[in-house]
Each structure stands twice: as C-alpha cells, then as structure tokens.
Scaffold this motif. Sequence first.
Motif, PDB file in Angstrom:
ATOM      1  N   MET A  76       2.501  -1.036   4.446  1.00 29.78           N
ATOM      2  CA  MET A  76       1.996   0.260   3.986  1.00 29.78           C
ATOM      3  C   MET A  76       3.158   1.253   3.982  1.00 29.78           C
ATOM      4  N   GLY A 110       0.835  -1.205   0.000  1.00 32.31           N
ATOM      5  CA  GLY A 110       0.000   0.000   0.000  1.00 32.31           C
ATOM      6  C   GLY A 110       0.861   1.243   0.000  1.00 32.31           C
ATOM      7  N   ALA A 130      -5.625   2.327  -0.109  1.00 31.56           N
ATOM      8  CA  ALA A 130      -4.479   1.418  -0.013  1.00 31.56           C
ATOM      9  C   ALA A 130      -4.846   0.175   0.800  1.00 31.56           C
TER      10      ALA A 130
END
Lengths: 252, 228
Positions: free
Chosen positions: A168, A90, A160
């Motif tokens: 992430m 993400g 995301a």
Amino acid sequence: MTDSPAAAQPVVEMEHVDKFFGDLHVLNDINLTVRAGEVVVVIGPSGSGKSTLCRTINRLEGINSGTIKVAGEVLPEEGRELARLRSRVGMVFQSFNLFAHKTVLENVTLGPVKVKKSGTEDAKKRGMELLERVGVANQAAKYPAQLSGGQQQRVAIARALAMDPMVMLFDEPTSALDPEMVNEVLDVMVGLAQRGMTMIVVTHEMGFARKAADRVVFMSDGQIVEEADPESFFTRPQSTRARDFLSKILTH
Amino acid sequence: MERLMQMLSDYNVLAAFWTTIQLTVYGAIGALVLGTIVAVMRVSPVAVFSRAAALWTNVILYTPLTLIAFFFAFGVLIKMNIRLLPEPPATLLDQHFAMGVVAIAVYHSSLVAEALRSGINTVPLGQAEAARALGLGFGQSLREVILPQAFRGAIAPLGSTLIALCKNTTVVATISVTEAAALMKSMIEFYSDLIVPIFVIMVTGFVILTLPLGMFFTWWSKRAAVLR
C-alpha cells in the motif's frame, strides 16, 4: 510488523532511480528496497521528492533512468501489463480522489468488479466488510461529498484494500485533513501495519512513524539522506540535514 | 379567418413540424454518437487520434452548416449517387432527408465534442489517477469514471447544442427537405397577405419545441451535478 522483515521477499526494489522535472533533479540516484510486511515511512521537507518517489512505484510518474521492480518484476510500459500490476499496488492520495459520482460502496466495489472480475455480490459483501473495518459501513449508500475528510480517506483506504494489494502506498494521507480527523485515519493505518501489510507512507506524522514504522527514510533535495529505525532516527539523526529538519518540526 | 383556415387545410403544418422533430431526434443521436467518439479521440494518449479529432472539430466548427448540407445533398447524393436508404421503398425525397440528418449530425458533432471536452475538463485529474491506480485501463477509466462525470458536467452545454440543432434543422430546407421552414416559405409565397399569422404560427411551433427542452436541460443539469 513481522518478526524478521530482513528475511522476507522484497516487494518494491528501486535501483539508481533518477527523475527530472525539466532541470530539477527530483529523484537523485534513489536506492530503496521494501520487503514484505515492512512499514517504511518517508519523511522530508516539502519539495524533497518524497511524493514523487511514492508515485513512481505504480508509475503514475515515469522515471528517466534506473529500475523499479514490484514483486520482482520490472514496471512495464503503459498498457495492460501495467494496469494488471497497478491492481496489486494500493494507493491512497492526499486528496482522497474518491469517485465523486459513485456511492461509497460503489467506490469500493468498482476495482474488484471491473478489474478482478469478482461477482457483484461477492464484491459488495467484501466491500461492506472493509467499510466495517475502517468504521464507515453506515455511510455505504452516501456519496463521497456527503462525508467528512477523515471518513473519505478511510473509504479510500478500503477501496485500495479491496484489491488485496501486496503493498500500500500512502501519499501524504493526512495532509489535507482537519486536525481532529487525522487520528481516525492514522488509527486505521496503524491497524493495517499491525496486520502485516507492506506499506510505504509519505507523511509528516512523526507520531505514526514512531508507532508503526519499521524504518524511516529521510529525503532531502531528491536524495535519500538517511535510513534508520524510527527510534535511532528521531533520537540520534546522523546527518546535518535530518537534524536541521527535526529541530524545525519537533520543537513545538 | 377564412383565409387562414383555407391555408391551414392546404398546408400540413403539423406534418412539417413532425419532419423537424425527426430531423432533430435523428440528427441529435448521430451528433451525440459521433461527437462522443471525437471527444474520446481528442483526449486519448495516441497523438494521431487526438490530432485527427482536433482537426475534425476545428474544420467542422468553422464551416457553415449550409455548405455541409450542400456537400452531402448535391455532392454525395446527386453527383456521387451514394444512397443511404434502400430504394424502393425510399424515394429521392427520403434520400434528401437522410443526407439532411447526416449533415446535421456531422456539423453538430463538433459542438458535442467541444461540450464534452469542456465536461471532461471539469473532472479533476485525481479521478483519472485513482482509476489508473486501481488497475483500470484507459477505456475502463473513461467509461466508468471520466465520461459519466464529464456528461454530467456537459449537460448544460449539450442542452444548448440540442436547441441550436433543432433550430438549425431549418437549413436543410435548402436541400429539398420539407420541414417547417420549407413549408413557411411556400405558405408565404401563396398567402402573402397572411405573412404575420404565418410567422406567428412558425415561431410558436419552434418555441413549443425548444422552450421545454431548455427548461428540462437546466433542471437536469442541476439535478445531475456532481457534488465535490
């Protein structure tokens, strides 16, 4: 924060990574391992290469030498394999980059529908749950330009998350926000960290680093100068460059 | 007045403008399809494609439409005897019409490609990065994110191109397609005393076709503008 990050699987491994922009050595022999569940905050002065570091992990920026592995797999060349890998990483940008012609909900469902081939209804249901979680479910039918910066960035986080990422990346997620909107975004990020999300966060928000980070990585001139837990880093920085940097930002 | 009625019964003005409309519609569809392909090639990361597209655009853009029309009508149709429509039922005039459409489509594809490229340039780089970061491939990024925004940004220049295309259909009068300009030429030949009314009729016809187009595209480009 997981109980023992050191024992967990490495999610991102960077070994001897070098990158040049012309003559400028933006990444200089970077070695960094981020394990599952870890929250790593990257800080450093402007131009230190921290954003570039973040962007090399999903290969939005290529590197000149060294290796980067995500989930044990060396980043593939541009193409289908790379796209597949990116779908599991993400990314949240400084300037949000929400798709301007799509509604908030469509922004969140595009990836699942087109990349993961989820059904439209499932994707919408999950999308609404995520928008709920970041607190913008009531804006689902609006277009990005109709939202405040803080709301847009929270949508970007939901977008995301909709891909169920294993890590992430946050590239200065609050730098483009008005001061009063910074906290609403940081709160969402702290929430994610507490749920055990693996995160690499490039930021100037020292408060977030203290609150949520397992580790702080300090960069200067393309190098990782210092790595420590937040408490030791902020109270007892080892290098002169880190002391110098902290003295400039913490005095006010 | 009697002469005017006489002329209008000798010459089918509406049919001629109908041919103009058909040339415009088919030519525009062809130009849009061809121009989109060229624009996509132009921005593709494959160097061969982008260079070929740049060459196509630049060569066509700086070539007169008349030359392209002659090439297709006298070169491809007459000399190489390549026919685009099954014959019969198509007549030789129909073949000329088809080549006229091709010439118009080819010529305006370069203008469409440039309009789209300018539209693509209005889409911030971050949109493409966000699409790639989600795992969308090159084609998907274009289809889902870049082109829909590029088309919206390109509506106004595409509108100007369509109006130019409609007016440029008169060029195919030179390759025996009986559209409005060809009709005007023979009307003037046989009713030279009515030269002013003839001119007014033809101008009115084109204004009726192009003015609403212009107004529509202005309205549409405002309505579809992507808020940022």
